[in-house]
Design an enzyme around this catalytic site. Structure first.
Site, short mmCIF file in Angstrom:
data_model
loop_
_atom_site.label_atom_id
_atom_site.label_comp_id
_atom_site.label_asym_id
_atom_site.label_seq_id
_atom_site.Cartn_x
_atom_site.Cartn_y
_atom_site.Cartn_z
N GLU A 250 54.81 -2.96 48.56
CA GLU A 250 54.26 -2.15 49.66
C GLU A 250 55.18 -2.02 50.86
O GLU A 250 54.77 -2.24 52.01
CB GLU A 250 52.91 -2.74 50.09
CG GLU A 250 51.92 -2.82 48.95
CD GLU A 250 50.56 -3.38 49.36
OE1 GLU A 250 50.40 -3.82 50.50
OE2 GLU A 250 49.65 -3.37 48.51
N ASN A 298 56.60 -2.49 43.71
CA ASN A 298 55.16 -2.27 43.50
C ASN A 298 54.55 -1.64 44.75
O ASN A 298 54.84 -2.06 45.87
CB ASN A 298 54.52 -3.66 43.25
CG ASN A 298 53.13 -3.60 42.67
OD1 ASN A 298 52.89 -2.93 41.68
ND2 ASN A 298 52.20 -4.33 43.28
N HIS A 334 44.98 1.59 42.63
CA HIS A 334 43.69 1.38 43.28
C HIS A 334 43.18 2.79 43.61
O HIS A 334 43.68 3.45 44.51
CB HIS A 334 43.84 0.58 44.57
CG HIS A 334 44.28 -0.84 44.32
ND1 HIS A 334 43.49 -1.75 43.65
CD2 HIS A 334 45.41 -1.50 44.66
CE1 HIS A 334 44.11 -2.91 43.57
NE2 HIS A 334 45.29 -2.79 44.17
N GLU A 365 47.61 -2.69 39.16
CA GLU A 365 46.44 -3.30 39.83
C GLU A 365 45.22 -2.39 39.72
O GLU A 365 44.50 -2.19 40.69
CB GLU A 365 46.76 -3.56 41.32
CG GLU A 365 47.99 -4.40 41.56
CD GLU A 365 48.22 -4.77 43.02
OE1 GLU A 365 47.33 -4.54 43.85
OE2 GLU A 365 49.31 -5.32 43.31
N ASP A 367 41.87 -0.45 39.62
CA ASP A 367 40.42 -0.48 39.75
C ASP A 367 40.01 0.86 40.35
O ASP A 367 40.83 1.57 40.91
CB ASP A 367 39.91 -1.67 40.60
CG ASP A 367 40.61 -1.87 41.93
OD1 ASP A 367 41.15 -0.88 42.49
OD2 ASP A 367 40.61 -3.00 42.45
C1 XIL Z 1 44.25 -8.64 47.19
C2 XIL Z 1 43.37 -9.72 46.57
O1 XIL Z 1 42.71 -9.16 45.46
C3 XIL Z 1 42.37 -10.22 47.57
O2 XIL Z 1 41.66 -11.33 47.03
C4 XIL Z 1 43.09 -10.63 48.85
O3 XIL Z 1 42.12 -10.99 49.82
C5 XIL Z 1 43.94 -9.51 49.38
O4 XIL Z 1 44.85 -9.10 48.38
N1 XIL Z 1 47.66 -4.92 46.74
C6 XIL Z 1 48.22 -6.04 46.22
C7 XIL Z 1 47.36 -7.20 45.87
O5 XIL Z 1 49.43 -6.06 45.93
O6 XIL Z 1 48.03 -8.43 46.02
C8 XIL Z 1 46.10 -7.19 46.72
O7 XIL Z 1 45.27 -8.28 46.29
C9 XIL Z 1 45.41 -5.87 46.58
C10 XIL Z 1 46.27 -4.76 47.08
#
Ligand code: XIL
Length: 450
Positions: A250, A298, A334, A365, A367
Site C-alpha cells: 500500500e 501488494n 477488497h 486479500e 472479500d
Molecule cells: C487487516 C486485518 O484483517 C485486521 O484484523 C486489522 O485490524 C487491520 O488489518 N490490507 C492489508 C491487510 O494488507 O493486512 C489488512 O488486514 C486489510 C487491508
C-alpha cells in the site's frame, strides 16, 4: 452498484488515510490436445525465461492435462523432453496425454496461455491443486481462529496457502526497536506447514500497524537502517519455511479509497525520510536475503480501472525497467465499501498489463462487503465468480487468497469505513456455522472453468 458517488464520498471521508490500514504463447501447439509444448512434466519449470519447445516434435507434455510453464518462464535447461533452447512455447489449452507437440516454434514469452481446470474437485484446494498450471488457494489466518476446530478444519481442507492476518506485521514482530517477538507468527507458520500449506509473509514494509518508535523515526540513515534490520531479521527467521513475501504494501494513495483522485505516493515514514527509492531498496534488501523467494508488491483498489492502478502500473513498470527484483503484484481485491468495485473484465484487463511486464499477479486479500447495501447479493455472486475466473484464466495468476474464513470473523465487521458497525459483512465463502455459502459455489465453478 459500481462507483456510486455516495460510496466515493463516504469512503473518502471515513478512510482518507488508507482504509486498508487497513512464447507469448507463440509456441502454441499445433496438433491438438496432446501437444502441450512446455509441459510441466517435460518442459517448462517455474522460473527463467524460456521453457517451451522451440522446434520440438517431441516436445509434448507426457502426461499432460494441459501444461506449460506456470509463470510463463521455464528453464529450458531443465526440460527433460521439451526443447532446450526455447524462448517461447507455451501450451495453449492442451489436455491430452502425451501428444506429439509439433509446434512451439518461435515464441518469445513462454508460458501457457490458458489454465486447464480439474475435471472435478470436492474442495477449493483440490480444484487449485489439480488445475494445470496449479493455483494456490489461500486464506488469511488469525491466531484466534486457530483456537476453533471448525475454523481449522475448513481452513486446512479448503486452502493450501496461508497469510497471517496480523501476526507478521511490524508491530507484532518488532514491537520495540531491535527486539523481535516470533511466537504468534511461528504458531501460524508451523500450523500451516503441518497441514502442507505454503505461507506468504505479510508484510515487510507498510505504513500501518507500524509501531510508534518506527513511524516517528527521523533521518534517512536511521530509517534505512531500521528497514534493513527489519527485513533482514524477519526474512532470516522464516527463511527455511517461507518463500513468498509481500515486500511493500500500500505505498500509493488516492483521494478516495476507491482508487479515484490524485494518485500519489503515500507519505509514510519510509517515503518521507528515504524518498521514492525506498521501494526499490526494500526489494533489493529482500532479494539479498533470499535469492529464490517470490517478492511481491501488494495494494488495494487497483482492481478496477481507476487512477490508482494507472499510477501503480507506472511505478511497477519503472521498477521492472530498472531491474528491481520484483516477481509479482498482489491485487488485494477488497470489493465494496470502503474500497473499489471491479468486474471480471476490469480485473482481467489489469492483470494483462502486469503480466505483459513479465510479472505474476495474485488475488491476495479477497472479500466482498455487503454492508450498507452498496453491493447487492446478486452483484456479490457475480463478482465472486467473474473475478475468480479472471485469475483462473490467466496462467500467470498464481494464487487467490480470501481475507478470512467465515463471515463472523471478517475484519470488515468492525472496520470503520466498511459501513458494518458490528453487523456481519457477509463478505466471505462460509457462514458463521462454517457452512458453505452460495459464494463458495460460485468460486468453485470458476475454479472448475465453469
Ligand atoms: C487487516 C486485518 O484483517 C485486521 O484484523 C486489522 O485490524 C487491520 O488489518 N490490507 C492489508 C491487510 O494488507 O493486512 C489488512 O488486514 C486489510 C487491508
Amino acid at each position: 452498484m459500481r462507483s456510486a458517488p455516495f460510496t466515493l464520498l463516504l469512503s473518502a471521508f471515513l478512510c482518507a488515510a488508507g482504509c486498508s490500514d487497513s512464447g507469448d504463447g507463440n509456441g502454441d501447439e499445433t496438433t491438438g490436445s496432446g501437444g502441450a509444448t512446455g509441459g510441466t512434466t517435460s518442459g517448462g519449470t517455474t522460473s527463467g525465461s524460456g521453457g517451451g519447445a522451440t522446434t520440438g516434435s517431441g516436445a509434448g507434455a507426457t502426461t499432460g492435462s494441459g501444461a506449460g510453464a506456470t509463470t510463463g518462464s521455464g528453464d529450458p535447461t531443465s526440460a527433460t523432453s521439451g526443447a532446450t533452447s526455447g524462448s517461447g512455447g507455451g501450451a495453449t489449452t492442451g489436455s491430452g496425454t502425451g501428444g506429439e507437440g509439433t509446434g512451439g516454434s518461435d515464441g518469445t514469452g513462454g508460458g501457457a496461455s490458458a489454465r486447464v481446470p480439474a475435471a472435478s474437485a470436492s474442495t477449493l484446494r483440490e480444484a487449485g491443486e489439480k488445475a494445470n498450471p496449479p493455483l494456490l488457494i489461500g486464506a488469511a489466518i488469525s491466531g484466534g481462529g486457530l483456537g476453533n476446530n471448525d475454523y481449522k478444519r475448513v481452513a486446512s481442507t479448503e486452502h493450501n496457502y496461508v497469510t497471517a492476518e496480523n501476526e507478521m506485521k511490524w508491530d507484532s514482530l518488532e514491537p520495540s526497536a531491535g527486539n523481535f517477538s516470533w511466537g504468534s507468527a511461528d504458531n501460524i507458520v508451523n500450523w500451516a506447514r503441518q497441514n502442507n500449506m505454503k505461507v506468504k509473509g505479510h508484510t515487510l514494509v507498510w505504513h500501518s500497524q507500524l509501531p510508534n518508535w518506527m513511524s516517528s523515526m527521523t533521518g534517512k540513515a536511521n530509517v534505512e537502517a531500521a528497514m534493513r534490520r527489519h527485513i533482514t531479521q524477519v526474512m532470516g527467521h522464516f527463511k527455511d519455511r517461507l518463500d513468498h513475501w509481500d515486500v511493500v504494501n500500500e505505498a500509493v494513495q488516492t483521494d478516495s479509497d476507491t482508487g479515484v483522485g490524485n494518485p500519489r505516493m503515500r507519505p509514510t515514514v519510509f517515503y518521507n525520510q528515504i524518498g521514492q527509492n525506498y521501494i526499490d531498496l526494500a526489494f533489493q534488501i529482500a532479494r539479498e536475503q533470499d535469492p529464490k523467494a517470490k517478492l511481491y508488491y501488494n495494494d488495494y483498489s487497483i482492481d478496477a480501472r481507476n487512477d490508482k492502478v494507472e499510477f501503480v502500473y507506472n511505478m511497477i513498470k519503472g521498477m521492472v525497467d530498472r531491474g528491481v527484483p520484483i516477481d509479482g503484484v498482489g491485487f488485494q481485491m477488497h470489493i465494496g465499501p470502503p474500497n473499489n468495485e471491479a468486474t471480471g473484465a476490469d480485473v482481467a484487463a489489469n492483470f494483462k498489463r502486469f503480466t505483459d511486464l513479465g510479472l505474476e499477479v495474485l488475488i491476495s486479500e479477497m472479500d466482498i462487503n455487503r454492508c450498507g447495501g452498496v453491493v447487492t447479493a446478486d452483484e456479490q455472486l457475480a463478482y465472486y465468480h467473474d473475478i475468480v475466473a479472471a485469475c483462473f484464466k490467466e496462467p500467470k495468476c498464481t494464487a487467490i487468497t480470501f481475507w478470512g474464513i467465515n463471515d463472523g470473523r471478517s475484519w470488515l465487521n468492525s472496520w470503520s469505513g466498511a459501513l458494518c458497525n458490528g453487523q456481519s459483512s457477509q463478505s466471505l465463502l462460509f457462514n458463521d456455522q462454517y457452512g458453505k455459502k452460495e459464494t463458495y459455489n460460485r468460486v468453485m465453478n470458476a475454479l472448475l472453468g465453469k
